[in-house]
Design an enzyme around this catalytic site. Structure first.
Site, PDB file in Angstrom:
ATOM      1  N   HIS A 160       6.912 -52.982 -14.061  1.00 14.26           N
ATOM      2  CA  HIS A 160       5.709 -53.729 -13.133  1.00 14.26           C
ATOM      3  C   HIS A 160       6.365 -54.555 -12.082  1.00 14.26           C
ATOM      4  O   HIS A 160       5.931 -54.875 -10.936  1.00 14.26           O
ATOM      5  CB  HIS A 160       5.213 -54.764 -14.338  1.00 14.26           C
TER       6      HIS A 160
ATOM      7  N   ARG B 149      -4.136 -46.017  -4.183  1.00 10.53           N
ATOM      8  CA  ARG B 149      -3.926 -45.230  -5.554  1.00 10.53           C
ATOM      9  C   ARG B 149      -4.560 -46.361  -6.406  1.00 10.53           C
ATOM     10  O   ARG B 149      -3.692 -47.274  -7.075  1.00 10.53           O
ATOM     11  CB  ARG B 149      -2.383 -45.191  -5.810  1.00 10.53           C
TER      12      ARG B 149
ATOM     13  N   ARG C 134      -8.857 -43.437  -4.047  1.00 12.74           N
ATOM     14  CA  ARG C 134      -8.562 -42.277  -4.837  1.00 12.74           C
ATOM     15  C   ARG C 134      -9.159 -42.477  -6.431  1.00 12.74           C
ATOM     16  O   ARG C 134      -8.538 -43.487  -6.754  1.00 12.74           O
ATOM     17  CB  ARG C 134      -7.178 -41.747  -4.741  1.00 12.74           C
TER      18      ARG C 134
ATOM     19  N   GLU D 258      -3.858 -30.674  -3.271  1.00 11.74           N
ATOM     20  CA  GLU D 258      -2.469 -30.525  -4.147  1.00 11.74           C
ATOM     21  C   GLU D 258      -2.057 -29.650  -4.672  1.00 11.74           C
ATOM     22  O   GLU D 258      -0.853 -29.224  -5.022  1.00 11.74           O
ATOM     23  CB  GLU D 258      -2.285 -31.855  -4.794  1.00 11.74           C
TER      24      GLU D 258
ATOM     25  N   ASN E 216       3.317 -34.464  -1.740  1.00  9.48           N
ATOM     26  CA  ASN E 216       4.311 -34.623  -2.652  1.00  9.48           C
ATOM     27  C   ASN E 216       4.015 -33.616  -3.919  1.00  9.48           C
ATOM     28  O   ASN E 216       4.825 -32.673  -4.325  1.00  9.48           O
ATOM     29  CB  ASN E 216       4.007 -35.974  -3.345  1.00  9.48           C
ATOM     30  N   ASP E 217       2.753 -33.437  -4.365  1.00  8.90           N
ATOM     31  CA  ASP E 217       2.310 -32.572  -5.399  1.00  8.90           C
ATOM     32  C   ASP E 217       2.447 -31.173  -4.824  1.00  8.90           C
ATOM     33  O   ASP E 217       2.710 -30.266  -5.423  1.00  8.90           O
ATOM     34  CB  ASP E 217       1.048 -32.877  -5.966  1.00  8.90           C
TER      35      ASP E 217
ATOM     36  N   ARG F 207       8.983 -32.602  -8.771  1.00 12.02           N
ATOM     37  CA  ARG F 207       9.339 -33.608  -7.755  1.00 12.02           C
ATOM     38  C   ARG F 207      10.166 -34.985  -8.222  1.00 12.02           C
ATOM     39  O   ARG F 207      10.889 -35.618  -7.264  1.00 12.02           O
ATOM     40  CB  ARG F 207       7.827 -34.426  -7.205  1.00 12.02           C
TER      41      ARG F 207
ATOM     42  N   CYS G 133      -1.417 -37.706   3.314  1.00  9.33           N
ATOM     43  CA  CYS G 133      -0.848 -38.845   2.606  1.00  9.33           C
ATOM     44  C   CYS G 133       0.188 -38.789   1.766  1.00  9.33           C
ATOM     45  O   CYS G 133       0.379 -39.773   0.867  1.00  9.33           O
ATOM     46  CB  CYS G 133      -1.963 -39.521   1.990  1.00  9.33           C
TER      47      CYS G 133
END
Ligand code: PEP
Ligand code: MG
Length: 758
Positions: free
Chosen positions: A369, A476, A512, A612, A635-636, A646, A683
Site C-alpha cells: 500500500h 483503474r 474501468r 486484451e 500489457n495483457d 508479464r 492504455c
C-alpha cells in the site's frame, strides 16, 4: 530456571539491571556484569552480547560462560551463523540443539561445543537492530515463552546501553560503531526517479528511554487513557469531511479502528506492564515482537496489515509521550529521504510532500500500500534494501536511485556530484515539459494527438493539471478495492468516483470496471481456488459477470457519481462479444432503477471494451459495432500474443513489443476503428515510452494513455515529429521482405536522423 519462578519474576532482573546501569563503572565492566546477571537470573551457563558494527559485522562484546579471550575477537557477518541470522531477520531463535541447525557457524575461539540449547533475541531500538543477546545451556531444552519474554525485555535495556554511546570506547580502531562509512545498498526499484537528501529514520522519531515502572497499576491506567484518546482520534479522523471522500485513506483508517480495539493486542500490552515495563516501553516491546513476527510472514496482505499495526503502535506512543504528528513536519529537513523497515500507507501521508525526496524500505513489494501511495505522490522508492535501517543514521546524506534500485548512504563527493548533475538534468527536462504543458499536443506536421494519463487513486489526480494530460484514459478502479480492508461500500465508491470527476474538472475520465483476479488479489475476497495460470483464469469481466452483485454496485455508484455529466465505462479482459451484451444488460438495469427513483443520470453514457485477449482480433468489426470505444490493454495483449507472463523477470526483455507481428496486430485494431468510426485508444505501458509511442502514432494511433510522468517526454517527442514521414517509413518496413528488419533499430535510426528526443 526461569526468572519468573522466583518471587518478583522478571522485575528482579530488571531492577538489578537498572542498578548496574547507574553504577559509575567502566563500560566493559558494566557489560560483563550485565551478562553475568542475566545468566544468573535465567539459570543459563552462557550469556553473550554481540554488537552490530557499522561494517555489518556482529562482534562479541561481552560473555559469561564462553572463552573470555574471544571478546572483541569473535565476529560474524550479518546473516552469518545463528547470531547473524537473528540480527538480519530481527527475530528470536529458540533451539534445543543449536549445532544441528543449518545456519550454525562454528567459531573455534569461543568454545561453545558443550552447549546444546540456544536462545538468541535481537537487540532492537525503535526498529533498528543494534545487536544480539544470547543465552545457552548444556542440556538439550526448548526455552519457554516466558523465558523468551524475559530475554527480550532485557534486550531492550541493553539497547539503551548501546545507544547511550557508552560502548564507543570499546570499539577497536577502524571498527567504530559510529556510522560514517559510505555504503551502497542494492535493492529493487519500486518507483523511478532520483532523490538526494538526508536520512530521516522513520521509526526512531519515538524513542522510549523510560523503561521501568514503579507502579504497574498506575502505568496500566496511563495506557488505558492513551488507548481511549487513540481510539477517539481515529474516530475523529474518520468523521472528517475530507476523509469521508477519500476512499483509500478511509479504508486504511477503518482498519486502524479495528486494531485499536483488538483484545489480543491490549492484553499483551497489559502483560508487559505487569512484567515491570512502563506503558511506552510495553508498546515498544509488543510492537517489536509483532515486527519480528511480521518479518517471516509471506502473505502480502498480512504483512501489509502488520505495517498498519506498527503505525498504530507509533501513534499510541505519541499519545503516551504527548507528541503530535505536527512535530514530524516541524523537525523534518527540507530534503527528507525516509528510511524504514516497513510502513503503513497512512504513515507516509503524515510526511509533508514538499519535503519528501525519496523513500527506502527494507521490506515492501511493488504492490505494498505504501508503495502504491508513494508512486502516486511521485517520489522515488527503493525497496528490499537489507540492513538499510541499521546502517543509516538520522541526518546522513543519502541518494535514492529509483531507476536502478540502489541506495547510496553517505556517498563520496564524486558520486554525489554525478547524481546532482543527473538531478539537474532531469529538473531541466521537467522545466521544459512544464513549459510545453499548455502547448497543444500537435506533431510538427500539424496532427493533434490525444495524450491521456492513467490513474487509480485520488493522490494521482493533481497530476492531471500538472502533466497537462487531456484527460484520464484509464482509471483503474480496483486500486480503491486493493488498498481497502474490506469491500468498499457502494456509498464509499460513489463518493470516491464523485471526487475523481470533481478533480478532473470537466476533462474526460474513462473508468474501468473492477479488474481483479490474476495478480491483483483482494485478500478479503474468497475468489477462485488457487489457479495454475491466474493470468488466464477467473479475472476481470469474467469474475464480475459471475458475481453480478459486485458489478451492479459499482455501476450504480458510477452512474450516481456522474449524474449530470459524461460517464465513460470500460470493460476489462473481454473475450467474447456476449460478455459485452451481458454487462450492458446490467448497466441498463441500473440505469432503469435509478431513473425510476428519480436520480440524476449521466447526460452521456459511453461503454467501451478493452482489447486484451487475442480472440477479439478476429472479430474486430463486430467488436467495434458492439461498443462506443475500444482501448487496447497492451500489457495483457502482449503477454497473450507472445505467450509471455508479464511479471516474469527472466523473460522481461526477451520479446519486443515493437516487433512487426505485434505491431501488425495493433495496427489491425486501429484500422478497424477508423473503418467503423469507433474511437480507439491504447492504455498499456507501451504508450509511455517515447520510442514505442512514436511507433504507435506511426501505425495510426491518435489517442494514447500513460502514467503521468511519461506525458512530458512523449509530448516533447510529438511536437518535433514529422508524422506523415514516419507513417510512410513504417508502412514500407512492415510489409513484404522488409518486414523482417528489427523495427526498434529502424525507429531509433529515424529518430536520430530527425533529432527527435527519445
Ligand atoms: C493492460 O493490460 O495493458 C492494462 C492497461 O491493464 P492492466 O495493466 O491494469 O492489466
Ligand atoms: Mg490488463
Amino acid at each position: 530456571m526461569a526468572a519468573r519462578d522466583q518471587a518478583g519474576g522478571p522485575r528482579v532482573l530488571l531492577r538489578r539491571l537498572r542498578e548496574l546501569m547507574q553504577e559509575p563503572i567502566d563500560p566493559q565492566s558494566r557489560l560483563d556484569r550485565i551478562v553475568r546477571s542475566i545468566a544468573q537470573e535465567m539459570v543459563a551457563e552462557v550469556c553473550s552480547l554481540y554488537v552490530l558494527r557499522a561494517d555489518s559485522v556482529l562482534e562479541l562484546y561481552a560473555t559469561e560462560g564462553l572463552n573470555p579471550g574471544s571478546v572483541h575477537q569473535a565476529q560474524l557477518r550479518l546473516g552469518e551463523g545463528l547470531v547473524g541470522t537473528i540480527a538480519a531477520s530481527a527475530r528470536p531463535l529458540n533451539l534445543s540443539d543449536a549445532q544441528s541447525h543449518p545456519a550454525f557457524a562454528y567459531l573455534p575461539e569461543v568454545g561453545e561445543e558443550a552447549y546444546n540449547s540456544f536462545l538468541g533475541v535481537p537487540v532492537l531500538r525503535a526498529g533498528r537492530t543494534l545487536g544480539v543477546l544470547v543465552v545457552q545451556n548444556r542440556t538439550k531444552r526448548h526455552y519457554r515463552d516466558d523465558e523468551v519474554e524475559v530475554l527480550e525485555t532485557t534486550a531492550m535495556v541493553i539497547a539503551e546501553v548501546i545507544a547511550s554511546g557508552d560502548l564507543v570506547r570499546l570499539a577497536r580502531p577502524g571498527m567504530e560503531l559510529d556510522l560514517t562509512r559510505p555504503v551502497r545498498i542494492d535493492g529493487v526499484a519500486f518507483n523511478d526517479g532520483i532523490g538526494l537528501g538526508h536520512v530521516v529514520l522513520h521509526e526512531p522519531r519515538i524513542v522510549v528511554t523510560n523503561l521501568f515502572n514503579e507502579d504497574s497499576d498506575a502505568e496500566a491506567g496511563r495506557l488505558e487513557k492513551a488507548l481511549s484518546s487513540l481510539r477517539l482520534s481515529i474516530d475523529d479522523m474518520l468523521s472528517r469531511r475530507e476523509v469521508a471522500f477519500e476512499g483509500e485513506h478511509r479504508a486504511v483508517l477503518e482498519a486502524y479502528r479495528m486494531f485499536a480495539n483488538d483484545q489480543g493486542w491490549v492484553r499483551r500490552l497489559g502483560e508487559a506492564i505487569r512484567n515491570g515495563l512502563t506503558a511506552e516501553a510495553a508498546v515498544e516491546k509488543v510492537q517489536s515482537d509483532m515486527r519480528a513476527r511480521m518479518q517471516h510472514m509471506t502473505d502480502p496482505y498480512l504483512r501489509e496489515r502488520m505495517s498498519d499495526f506498527d503505525d498504530l503502535a507509533n501513534r499510541l506512543l505519541r499519545q503516551l509521550l504527548g507528541r503530535g504528528s505536527e512535530d514530524i513536519a516541524k523537525s523534518l529537513p527540507k530534503d527528507a529521504i525516509v528510511i524504514s523497515r516497513a510502513m503503513g500507507a497512512a504513515e507516509l501521508l503524515d510526511y509533508p510532500r514538499d519535503k519528501l525526496r525519496g523513500l527506502v524500505l527494507e521490506d515492501g513489494a511493488q504492490t505494498s500500500h505504501v508503495v502504491i501511495v508513494a508512486r502516486a505522490m511521485g517520489i522515488p522508492v527503493v525497496g528490499q534494501t537489507k540492513g538499510a535501517v541499521s546502517m543509516s543514521d538520522n541526518g546522513d546524506p543519502v541518494i535514492v536511485d529509483g531507476d536502478e534500485g540502489v541506495v547510496h548512504l553517505r556517498p563520496q563527493p564524486d558520486l554525489e556530484k554525478a547524481y546532482a548533475e543527473k538531478v539537474r538534468f532531469r529538473a531541466r527536462r521537467q522545466l521544459l515539459y512544464r513549459e510545453l504543458r499548455d502547448q497543444p499536443n500537435r506533431t510538427r506536421d500539424g496532427v493533434d494527438i490525444d495524450l491521456m494519463m492513467n490513474a487509480g487513486l485520488l493522490v494521482d489526480l493533481p497530476q492531471l493539471a500538472e502533466s497537462g494530460a487531456n484527460g484520464i484514459g484509464l482509471f483503474r478502479t480496483e486500486l480503491q478495492f486493493m488498498v481497502a480492508a474490506t469491500f468498499p461500500r457502494t456509498e464509499a465508491q460513489e463518493a470516491f468516483y464523485r471526487s475523481v470527476l470533481d478533480s478532473a474538472a470537466g476533462k474526460p475520465v474513462t473508468f474501468r470496471t473492477i479488474d481483479i483476479g490474476g495478480d491483483k488479489v483482494l485478500p478479503y475476497f474468497k475468489g477462485a481456488q488457487t489457479e495454475e495460470n491466474p493470468a488466464l483464469g477467473w479475472r476481470a469481466i469474467r469474475l464480475t459477470l459471475d458475481r453480478p452483485g459486485l458489478l451492479k454496485a459499482q455501476v450504480r455508484a458510477l452512474l450516481k457519481a456522474a449524474g449530470g455529466r459524461e460517464l465513460k465505462l470500460m470493460l476489462p479482459m473481454v473475450t467474447e462479444l456476449g460478455e459485452i451484451a451481458q454487462a450492458r444488460e446490467i448497466i441498463d438495469q441500473e440505469v432503469r432503477h435509478l431513473s425510476r427513483h428519480a436520480h440524476l443520470l449521466p447526460n452521456v453514457l459511453k461503454i467501451g471494451a478493452m482489447l486484451e485477449v487475442p480472440a477479439l482480433l478476429w472479430q474486430l468489426d463486430e467488436l467495434m459495432a458492439a461498443v462506443d470505444f475500444v482501448s487496447v490493454g497492451s500489457n495483457d495483449l502482449f503477454q497473450f500474443v507472445m505467450a509471455t507472463d508479464r511479471g516474469n523477470t527472466t523473460l522481461a526483455n526477451r520479446f519486443d513489443p515493437l516487433s512487426v507481428p505485434f505491431l501488425r496486430a495493433l495496427k489491425s485494431i486501429v484500422d478497424a476503428g477508423a473503418r467503423t468510426g469507433t474511437p480507439v485508444t491504447l492504455c498499456g505501458e507501451l504508450a509511455g515510452k517515447p520510442i514505442s509511442a512514436m511507433a504507435l502514432m506511426g501505425i495510426g494511433y491518435r489517442s494514447i494513455s500513460m502514467s503521468p510522468a511519461s506525458i512530458g517526454p512523449v509530448k516533447a517527442l510529438i511536437r518535433d515529429l514529422p508524422l506523415g514521414e514516419l507513417e510512410a517509413f513504417m508502412a514500407d518496413n512492415m510489409s513484404g521482405a522488409a518486414a523482417t528488419a528489427p523495427m526498434r533499430m529502424l525507429l531509433q535510426g529515424f529518430a536520430d536522423e530527425h533529432a527527435l528526443p527519445l
